[in-house]
Design an enzyme around this catalytic site. Structure first.
Site, mmCIF file in Angstrom:
data_model
loop_
_atom_site.group_PDB
_atom_site.id
_atom_site.type_symbol
_atom_site.label_atom_id
_atom_site.label_comp_id
_atom_site.label_asym_id
_atom_site.label_seq_id
_atom_site.Cartn_x
_atom_site.Cartn_y
_atom_site.Cartn_z
ATOM 1 N N ARG A 102 3.604 -11.612 25.001
ATOM 2 C CA ARG A 102 4.020 -11.025 23.007
ATOM 3 C C ARG A 102 2.966 -10.231 22.657
ATOM 4 O O ARG A 102 3.516 -9.613 21.570
ATOM 5 C CB ARG A 102 2.898 -13.019 22.887
ATOM 6 C CG ARG A 102 1.942 -12.971 21.888
ATOM 7 C CD ARG A 102 3.040 -12.562 20.590
ATOM 8 N NE ARG A 102 3.964 -14.174 20.944
ATOM 9 C CZ ARG A 102 5.019 -13.531 19.850
ATOM 10 N NH1 ARG A 102 5.317 -12.948 19.463
ATOM 11 N NH2 ARG A 102 6.595 -14.556 20.255
ATOM 12 N N LYS A 137 -3.975 2.663 3.892
ATOM 13 C CA LYS A 137 -3.603 1.336 4.164
ATOM 14 C C LYS A 137 -2.765 0.741 5.319
ATOM 15 O O LYS A 137 -1.818 0.417 4.693
ATOM 16 C CB LYS A 137 -3.098 0.644 2.872
ATOM 17 C CG LYS A 137 -3.679 0.842 1.422
ATOM 18 C CD LYS A 137 -3.523 0.644 0.242
ATOM 19 C CE LYS A 137 -3.872 1.474 -0.729
ATOM 20 N NZ LYS A 137 -3.764 0.777 -2.690
ATOM 21 N N LYS A 169 -10.395 11.064 -5.716
ATOM 22 C CA LYS A 169 -10.447 9.667 -6.411
ATOM 23 C C LYS A 169 -10.645 9.546 -7.746
ATOM 24 O O LYS A 169 -11.775 10.223 -7.905
ATOM 25 C CB LYS A 169 -10.319 8.887 -5.404
ATOM 26 C CG LYS A 169 -9.590 9.013 -4.092
ATOM 27 C CD LYS A 169 -7.897 7.893 -4.205
ATOM 28 C CE LYS A 169 -7.619 7.117 -4.287
ATOM 29 N NZ LYS A 169 -6.134 6.326 -4.527
ATOM 30 N N GLU A 199 -6.390 12.491 -8.108
ATOM 31 C CA GLU A 199 -5.940 11.646 -8.526
ATOM 32 C C GLU A 199 -6.192 11.295 -10.506
ATOM 33 O O GLU A 199 -7.496 11.551 -10.797
ATOM 34 C CB GLU A 199 -6.568 10.111 -7.903
ATOM 35 C CG GLU A 199 -5.721 9.600 -8.728
ATOM 36 C CD GLU A 199 -6.347 7.669 -8.206
ATOM 37 O OE1 GLU A 199 -5.797 7.627 -7.238
ATOM 38 O OE2 GLU A 199 -8.013 7.435 -8.629
ATOM 39 N N ASP A 220 -2.343 8.332 -11.117
ATOM 40 C CA ASP A 220 -2.340 6.997 -10.832
ATOM 41 C C ASP A 220 -1.447 6.414 -11.592
ATOM 42 O O ASP A 220 -1.862 5.687 -12.844
ATOM 43 C CB ASP A 220 -3.444 6.344 -10.396
ATOM 44 C CG ASP A 220 -3.792 5.673 -9.448
ATOM 45 O OD1 ASP A 220 -3.153 4.663 -8.643
ATOM 46 O OD2 ASP A 220 -5.151 4.470 -10.423
#
Length: 281
Positions: A102, A137, A169, A199, A220
């Protein structure tokens, strides 16, 4: 040819996954049903069309429980395979092989899913000058593996962590009082090898950012018309990265605006697992 990750990097991840699965008492089913000295031969096979990544994870999972196991890879990471393709043959202690099954399949299927989705995005923008890149992410603990899988699918890696580059950001901008001020502070603090990206979420912010001189500007959630305006305004003076609202339906139009980079969080946070099985010979 995809440069492989060193076993030294992969092995701790594989061992942690095995330890999670084996728990306090090991594989009760294998211990109860299988003779301690029994051996088993099996094959890893693709059950869907996809791009393979993570064969080393499967190999190391089995070898961790049976160091004398034989693992013969019949495919390579980065290969596109069809249903029924045999990816590897293995011969090992039966208890060890079934206890590692697994973990091996989880990692191999997960990474092959990332590679397969990345390949779909890369194919969707074929013939343009844009490149598909990933984001941070990623699944905690699996970043190096998932970013490797992106490369297997033909994509390019964005920064690996907070220490790779400066990426300003929206919340950094808010804390600094503006795009220009944030870039100026970053430029003052950055080493000579450290790139600065900022950004922006509007054409007005783009103009302000350009004046401050970043290396890369992230656009963005820009509409396609605004992406075209941004490309025209910058006229090649700075690299442009499109981000937000990117999917397999929209990515071609985004690439055709002339942006150089398209970042896609879905490559790692939403890739479906590729169906791969382990079958006894």
């Amino acid at each position: 040819m995809i440069a492989p990750l060193p076993d030294l990097l992969i092995e701790p991840i594989v061992r942690a996954a095995l330890a999670e699965d084996l728990g306090r008492a090991g594989d009760l089913t294998a211990q109860a049903c299988i003779d301690a000295d029994a051996t088993l031969e099996a094959t890893f096979g693709a059950r869907q069309t996809g791009i393979i990544s993570g064969l080393a994870c499967a190999r190391l999972a089995i070898l961790a429980l049976d160091p004398s196991a034989r693992f013969e890879a019949l495919a390579a990471d980065g290969d596109k395979v069809a249903p029924g393709a045999v990816l590897a043959r293995v011969s090992a202690n039966a208890r060890a092989l079934l206890s590692a099954e697994r973990t091996a399949l989880n990692l191999l299927g997960r990474l092959s899913g990332v590679a397969t989705l990345t390949g779909a995005y890369v194919a969707a923008i074929a013939g343009t000058s844009a490149r598909i890149v990933d984001t941070r992410k990623t699944t905690p603990g699996l970043r190096a593996l998932e970013k490797y899988a992106v490369r297997c699918g033909g994509g390019v890696n964005h920064r690996f962590g907070l220490d790779d580059a400066i990426l300003i950001k929206d919340n950094h901008v808010a804390a600094c009082g503006g795009v220009g001020e944030a870039v100026r502070r970053a430029r003052a603090a950055a080493g000579h090898l450290t790139k600065v990206e900022v950004e922006v979420d509007s054409l007005d912010q783009l103009t302000e950012a350009l004046a401050a001189g970043p290396d890369v500007i992230m656009l963005d959630n820009f509409s396609v018309p605004d992406l075209k305006r941004a490309v025209a305004e910058t006229a090649g003076r700075v690299q442009l990265e499109a981000s937000g609202g990117v999917n397999l339906t929209t990515v071609r139009a985004i690439a055709e605006t002339g942006v150089q980079v398209i970042s896609v969080g879905a490559l790692t946070h939403s890739a479906p697992v590729l169906d791969i099985g382990l079958d006894a010979a």
